[in-house]
Structures are given as structure tokens and as C-alpha cells.
Scaffold this motif. Structure first.
Motif, PDB file in Angstrom:
ATOM      1  N   GLN A 113       0.778  -1.182   0.054  1.00  0.00           N
ATOM      2  CA  GLN A 113      -0.071  -0.170   0.171  1.00  0.00           C
ATOM      3  C   GLN A 113       0.930   1.207   0.004  1.00  0.00           C
ATOM      4  O   GLN A 113       0.701   2.239  -0.659  1.00  0.00           O
ATOM      5  CB  GLN A 113      -1.081   0.033   1.146  1.00  0.00           C
ATOM      6  CG  GLN A 113      -1.832   1.192   1.107  1.00  0.00           C
ATOM      7  CD  GLN A 113      -2.803   1.219   0.008  1.00  0.00           C
ATOM      8  OE1 GLN A 113      -3.376   0.134  -0.230  1.00  0.00           O
ATOM      9  NE2 GLN A 113      -3.110   2.206  -0.621  1.00  0.00           N
ATOM     10  N   TRP A 160       2.207   1.690  -3.496  1.00  0.00           N
ATOM     11  CA  TRP A 160       1.165   2.298  -4.507  1.00  0.00           C
ATOM     12  C   TRP A 160       1.030   3.707  -3.877  1.00  0.00           C
ATOM     13  O   TRP A 160       0.714   4.580  -5.085  1.00  0.00           O
ATOM     14  CB  TRP A 160      -0.119   1.411  -4.032  1.00  0.00           C
ATOM     15  CG  TRP A 160      -0.243   0.265  -4.748  1.00  0.00           C
ATOM     16  CD1 TRP A 160       0.598  -0.352  -5.942  1.00  0.00           C
ATOM     17  CD2 TRP A 160      -1.211  -1.008  -4.473  1.00  0.00           C
ATOM     18  NE1 TRP A 160       0.080  -1.772  -6.359  1.00  0.00           N
ATOM     19  CE2 TRP A 160      -0.953  -1.789  -5.526  1.00  0.00           C
ATOM     20  CE3 TRP A 160      -2.163  -1.062  -3.562  1.00  0.00           C
ATOM     21  CZ2 TRP A 160      -1.696  -3.212  -5.342  1.00  0.00           C
ATOM     22  CZ3 TRP A 160      -2.933  -2.158  -3.409  1.00  0.00           C
ATOM     23  CH2 TRP A 160      -2.625  -3.086  -4.490  1.00  0.00           C
ATOM     24  N   ASN A 161       0.828   4.184  -2.834  1.00  0.00           N
ATOM     25  CA  ASN A 161       0.906   5.589  -2.663  1.00  0.00           C
ATOM     26  C   ASN A 161       1.878   6.309  -3.111  1.00  0.00           C
ATOM     27  O   ASN A 161       1.632   7.363  -3.690  1.00  0.00           O
ATOM     28  CB  ASN A 161       0.654   5.794  -0.903  1.00  0.00           C
ATOM     29  CG  ASN A 161      -1.008   5.172  -0.440  1.00  0.00           C
ATOM     30  OD1 ASN A 161      -1.710   4.824  -1.057  1.00  0.00           O
ATOM     31  ND2 ASN A 161      -0.615   4.925   0.784  1.00  0.00           N
ATOM     32  N   HIS A 186       1.534   6.583  -6.903  1.00  0.00           N
ATOM     33  CA  HIS A 186       0.253   7.548  -7.394  1.00  0.00           C
ATOM     34  C   HIS A 186       0.732   8.996  -6.771  1.00  0.00           C
ATOM     35  O   HIS A 186       0.379  10.000  -7.859  1.00  0.00           O
ATOM     36  CB  HIS A 186      -1.131   6.994  -6.179  1.00  0.00           C
ATOM     37  CG  HIS A 186      -2.020   7.318  -6.647  1.00  0.00           C
ATOM     38  ND1 HIS A 186      -2.739   8.484  -6.851  1.00  0.00           N
ATOM     39  CD2 HIS A 186      -3.119   6.638  -7.270  1.00  0.00           C
ATOM     40  CE1 HIS A 186      -3.819   8.706  -7.345  1.00  0.00           C
ATOM     41  NE2 HIS A 186      -4.036   7.670  -7.646  1.00  0.00           N
ATOM     42  N   ASN A 210      -6.660   2.184 -10.062  1.00  0.00           N
ATOM     43  CA  ASN A 210      -5.202   1.604  -9.130  1.00  0.00           C
ATOM     44  C   ASN A 210      -4.487   0.861 -10.459  1.00  0.00           C
ATOM     45  O   ASN A 210      -3.684   0.155 -10.148  1.00  0.00           O
ATOM     46  CB  ASN A 210      -5.617   0.737  -8.281  1.00  0.00           C
ATOM     47  CG  ASN A 210      -4.420   1.243  -7.185  1.00  0.00           C
ATOM     48  OD1 ASN A 210      -3.917   2.182  -7.184  1.00  0.00           O
ATOM     49  ND2 ASN A 210      -4.489   0.565  -6.065  1.00  0.00           N
TER      50      ASN A 210
END
Length: 106
Positions: free
Chosen positions: A9, A12-13, A16, A44
């Protein structure tokens, strides 16, 4: 191989965030359709969002920071080193070329 969900996570953050930062460079430009990129980000699909941003920026004279954010996103997604991401290799190569060219300008 076990994947730590929190670590995934966080990655991904990070990715992103870099893609959003790169997208911000294009938001004020006329005739740039960012809706596909935004849709990929919302779902995503970070690799596809990366590809869109690279291809949108390919013909534009964008600052080094745009390419730097895409470089960081590619590194976070391991697009440069992981052969499993072959669909993104063309975009990753374009990103490298633009990053080098923008670095030479500054």
C-alpha cells in the motif's frame, strides 16, 4: 514470496503521488485529455496511467520535474528492471530518454 500488505500500500501511494505530480504539469495545457489517465489512477491501474503520461508528454517540452516524477514512479513499480512488465518497456524507455534530455538542458 510474501508481500507485506502495508508495504504494498505504501508503494502504491508513493507511485500514485508521483503520477499525480506528473499529471499536474499537464493539467493547464490546452488540448490535453487527461480523462483516461485519471480513470486509470482511480482504478489503481498505475502502469497504464504511467504509459498515458509518458505518451502525452512525449511531444511536449516539459520540465525536468515532470520526467523526474515519472522516473520515480517507474522505479517504484520496477518497470526498468522487471521483465514481467514488458508492455510498459516502451514507455519506460521513452521516460529514460526524456529524463536524460531534460537533465542536459538544466
Amino acid at each position: 514470496m510474501t508481500v507485506d500488505r502495508e508495504e504494498l500500500q505504501a508503494s502504491w501511494n508513493q507511485t500514485h503521488g508521483h503520477l499525480d505530480a506528473a499529471r499536474a504539469h499537464l493539467m493547464s495545457l490546452p488540448d490535453i485529455d487527461l480523462s483516461p489517465t485519471l480513470e486509470f489512477l482511480e482504478h489503481n491501474e498505475l502502469g497504464l496511467a504511467f504509459d498515458c503520461l509518458v505518451y502525452l508528454g512525449d511531444d511536449l517540452d516539459l520540465p525536468l520535474t515532470f520526467w523526474h516524477h515519472l522516473d520515480q514512479a517507474a522505479r517504484e513499480m520496477r518497470l526498468s528492471t522487471d521483465g514481467l512488465h514488458k508492455p510498459h518497456l516502451t514507455a519506460a524507455d521513452l521516460r529514460r530518454r526524456h529524463l536524460a534530455a531534460a537533465s542536459e538542458k538544466e
